[in-house]
Motif scaffolding. Structure first.
Motif, mmCIF file in Angstrom:
data_model
loop_
_atom_site.group_PDB
_atom_site.id
_atom_site.type_symbol
_atom_site.label_atom_id
_atom_site.label_comp_id
_atom_site.label_asym_id
_atom_site.label_seq_id
_atom_site.Cartn_x
_atom_site.Cartn_y
_atom_site.Cartn_z
ATOM 1 N N ALA A 257 -56.633 12.097 80.070
ATOM 2 C CA ALA A 257 -57.909 12.543 79.513
ATOM 3 C C ALA A 257 -57.804 12.698 78.001
ATOM 4 O O ALA A 257 -56.772 13.111 77.476
ATOM 5 N N ARG A 258 -58.888 12.370 77.293
ATOM 6 C CA ARG A 258 -58.911 12.502 75.843
ATOM 7 C C ARG A 258 -60.099 13.300 75.330
ATOM 8 O O ARG A 258 -60.218 13.536 74.129
ATOM 9 N N THR A 259 -61.010 13.698 76.191
ATOM 10 C CA THR A 259 -62.163 14.509 75.815
ATOM 11 C C THR A 259 -62.374 15.588 76.868
ATOM 12 O O THR A 259 -61.797 15.536 77.966
ATOM 13 N N VAL A 260 -63.217 16.560 76.546
ATOM 14 C CA VAL A 260 -63.551 17.609 77.522
ATOM 15 C C VAL A 260 -64.219 16.989 78.748
ATOM 16 O O VAL A 260 -63.915 17.356 79.887
ATOM 17 N N ASP A 261 -65.130 16.053 78.531
ATOM 18 C CA ASP A 261 -65.796 15.395 79.658
ATOM 19 C C ASP A 261 -64.791 14.682 80.551
ATOM 20 O O ASP A 261 -64.863 14.765 81.784
ATOM 21 N N GLU A 262 -63.845 13.983 79.941
ATOM 22 C CA GLU A 262 -62.837 13.272 80.728
ATOM 23 C C GLU A 262 -61.924 14.245 81.463
ATOM 24 O O GLU A 262 -61.478 13.974 82.588
ATOM 25 N N PHE A 263 -61.635 15.371 80.840
ATOM 26 C CA PHE A 263 -60.801 16.391 81.468
ATOM 27 C C PHE A 263 -61.449 16.876 82.766
ATOM 28 O O PHE A 263 -60.813 16.874 83.834
ATOM 29 N N PHE A 264 -62.710 17.296 82.698
ATOM 30 C CA PHE A 264 -63.373 17.806 83.905
ATOM 31 C C PHE A 264 -63.700 16.683 84.885
ATOM 32 O O PHE A 264 -63.699 16.905 86.103
#
Length: 305
Positions: A257-264
């Motif tokens: 993941a590289r962004t908050v959206d990708e993390f969640f």
């Protein structure tokens, strides 16, 4: 106008197939990595180009985006433990110190989950790897209170969530509409949400369980992990530390993941891993003593609170 919701949709979101693993090898994230990942989190959806990503971040360093998902600051207000709830705060460090501590320990993105408050977020808005969250005190249909982590929200979300927190059902409806990530925190804590009816609500409508809390004993965390696996819940971890000593030492990681959206998004797909410390009686006692001592010093005017 009353809220309505397709509860079958909500149930399907909560019961998506999740393939959790409960451990991973901690990875070191150095300052260069933190800087580039901070750049990559701007706007929550912006990411750096693959070429630039490979230039600054090796494959091993990029294995996990790490985040302590249970984070307090002095904005959490007064401690809710009977006997010291009138004289002690939950946490005595300001949000910028809390942010810095997490970054030192390799957290890629940093939220605050203060109790029913986003006040502490104001000085952190300048950091591109910060995202708004809170720990909501919710009144259950049984009459008990429980704590739910709500992540990646807006100021408007916070206002609407606080309006609904005394009634679980409208809160669930709103959270589903707002696409907020809900987590049941410290699942087997004796302080919140222990009625059998409460667990039925969690099982049906809360998609994520905190399976490692940095203040809870190994046995309690193991029970939470077993329950989450049986119910096919997303496994999440956070320090829940009330002093700087434990901050950032329990965390959730997502591969690639590289962004908050990708993390969640990764968490929803079952790509999350949890790591770091469990709690202990010694650790909890030390934290309570520290909080009480600091509160006494603030009350006597020896230090500024």
């Amino acid at each position: 106008m009353k809220d309505d919701v397709n509860f079958l949709h909500l149930r399907s979101f909560c019961h998506g197939n999740q393939d959790q693993e409960l451990e991973h090898i901690p990875c070191h994230v150095d300052n260069v990595t933190n800087l580039v990942r901070s750049m990559s989190s701007m706007g929550m959806s912006t990411y750096i180009s693959p070429a630039l990503h490979r230039l600054f971040i090796s494959e091993s360093e990029c294995e996990f985006m790490r985040c302590d998902l249970h984070v307090h600051s002095m904005a959490s207000g007064m401690f809710d433990l009977l006997g010291i709830n009138r004289i002690c705060r939950e946490f005595y460090n300001d949000p910028v110190e809390v942010y810095g501590r997490r970054k030192q320990l390799g957290m890629s993105i940093v939220p605050l989950t203060d109790h029913d408050s986003i006040e502490g977020s104001e000085p952190l808005r300048r950091y591109p790897d910060f995202f708004l969250s809170e720990e909501v005190t919710v009144r259950m249909p049984s009459g008990t209170e429980t704590h739910l982590g709500v992540y990646a929200i807006t100021e408007r979300n916070h206002v609407e969530i606080q309006r609904r927190r005394n009634d679980l059902i409208p809160l669930l409806i709103y959270s589903d509409r707002a696409k907020a990530v809900l987590q049941r925190e410290h699942v087997f804590s004796g302080l919140t949400g222990r009625e059998a009816e409460d667990f039925q609500w969690f099982a049906s409508y809360v998609p994520a369980f905190e399976t490692r809390n940095g203040q809870m004993q190994v046995e309690a965390n193991a029970s939470a992990a077993r329950l989450a696996a049986r119910l096919e819940k997303i496994a999440i971890a956070g320090s829940d530390s009330h002093t700087m000593a434990g901050a950032g030492r329990t965390y959730t990681g997502v591969s690639g993941a590289r962004t908050v959206d990708e993390f969640f998004g990764g968490l929803r797909k079952g790509q999350g891993r949890i790591g770091g410390e469990h709690g202990s009686y010694r650790k909890l006692t030390a934290d309570v003593f520290h909080i009480h001592a600091h509160g006494a010093m603030v009350g006597s005017g020896m230090v500024w609170g």
